[in-house]
Design a protein around this motif. Structure first.
Motif, short mmCIF file in Angstrom:
data_model
loop_
_atom_site.label_atom_id
_atom_site.label_comp_id
_atom_site.label_asym_id
_atom_site.label_seq_id
_atom_site.Cartn_x
_atom_site.Cartn_y
_atom_site.Cartn_z
N ASP A 1 -1.34 8.39 -4.76
CA ASP A 1 -2.45 8.20 -3.83
C ASP A 1 -3.75 8.88 -4.24
N LYS B 1 -7.94 6.19 -6.34
CA LYS B 1 -8.21 5.13 -5.36
C LYS B 1 -9.29 4.18 -5.87
N VAL C 1 -12.27 2.17 0.69
CA VAL C 1 -11.10 2.21 -0.18
C VAL C 1 -10.28 0.95 0.03
N THR D 1 -4.78 2.19 -3.46
CA THR D 1 -4.51 3.37 -4.27
C THR D 1 -3.75 2.93 -5.52
#
Length: 319
Positions: free
Chosen positions: A120, A123, A204, A207
């Motif tokens: 994660d 991104k 975003v 990820t």
């Protein structure tokens, strides 16, 4: 504590003190006197929270307590430490496995251990008005880094040809402003740069874990220096492991160390590191297989001129 600064990032990431340069010399191990200093080590790192265990080890004098003579040098990205090794100006560095494999195609660079991993932390952020990956036509790229590999991983995952998009070369610190101005449509990057892009109006989209990539941060060394200084190198790895143990027991230490090193607020740094596993470990068979896939990917996309064998580059049994 000794810190050197190279290629400073944005004003937000202004770093601290500067100390003298040490050449990359294979001086061998110290003699029978346990109090004798080890070989001098220039340890190159990037400027983001993922390097917090090394910041912590430096600030809390863990290297010194282990009998090590370590100078930590900060670069705008992890490849700076790798380039210092290739230029015989550094001995140890920390970088993603992708960047290390890239530089191993250019010179004698070895990996000793993984110390951080997460699905994660890296991104993909797109500018305002772009709702999906198909809308990104201009990608910000830092050549030779995990950003370049992850960008290609996004395109391959979404079935988009490299010829269908434009690559705009820039430094990590430039990406948020380029995104805000519309000079690029998106970039896939390690923190804190995605969060900076979001603060500038971006969003975003995914990820690295969403496209099947869990990044590894690897402790790397100059190969010839390692052969002459194995005990010192192993102590460096062990010390980073102790710092990771402290961070795992008290995550706030990572935030505090990051704030002191690169001026990212401690609470923000701690939030960005949520889900990042800080643990020094040996390479596994699965690691080597994935690293060889990355090496092949780099060759296929002409990122390197020669494919390296991850089994030769990564030294097992150190951690």
């Amino acid at each position: 504590m000794r810190v050197r600064v190279r290629a400073a990032a944005a004003a937000l990431l202004m770093t601290v003190a500067v100390s003298a340069c040490s050449e990359n010399q294979s001086s061998g191990e110290s003699g029978g006197d346990s109090g004798a200093p080890s070989a001098a080590v220039n340890f190159g790192v990037g400027v983001d929270p993922a390097y917090s265990p090394i910041y912590l080890a430096n600030q809390e004098n863990l290297f010194r307590e282990a009998g090590l003579d370590v100078t930590v040098t900060q670069y705008q990205e992890g490849t700076g430490g790798l380039d210092a090794i290739l230029a015989k100006q550094g001995q140890v560095t920390a970088s993603t496995e992708s960047s290390l494999l890239n530089r191993a195609a250019q010179g004698d660079v070895k990996g000793l251990a993984v110390f951080s991993q997460s699905p994660d932390f890296i991104k993909l952020v797109a500018r305002a008005g772009i709702a999906d990956v198909a809308g990104i036509k201009k990608y910000g790229v830092v050549p030779g880094t995990v950003n370049e590999y992850a960008t290609n991983k996004v395109l391959a995952n979404k079935g988009i040809s490299r010829d269908a998009v434009e690559f705009v070369k820039a430094s990590p610190a430039e990406m948020p402003a380029l995104l805000q101005r519309g000079d690029i449509d998106g970039y896939i990057m390690w923190e804190p740069w995605p969060s900076r892009g979001v603060a500038n109006g971006g969003k975003v989209l995914l990820t690295s874990g969403d496209i099947g990539y869990v990044y590894n941060l690897v402790i790397g060394v100059d190969g010839s220096w390692y052969e002459a200084n194995k005990e010192t190198a192993e102590k460096v790895v062990e010390t980073v492991g102790k710092a990771c143990e402290q961070i795992t027991a008290d995550p706030a230490k990572a935030g505090a160390a990051t704030e002191k090193a690169i001026k990212v607020p401690a609470a923000e740094a701690q939030d960005l590191l949520e889900g990042v596993q800080c643990q020094v470990r040996d390479f596994t068979d699965d690691d080597i297989q994935r690293y060889n896939e990355i090496a092949q990917f780099q060759l296929d996309n002409k990122i390197v001129n020669e494919k390296v064998d991850a089994g030769d580059v990564m030294v097992r049994g150190v951690a």
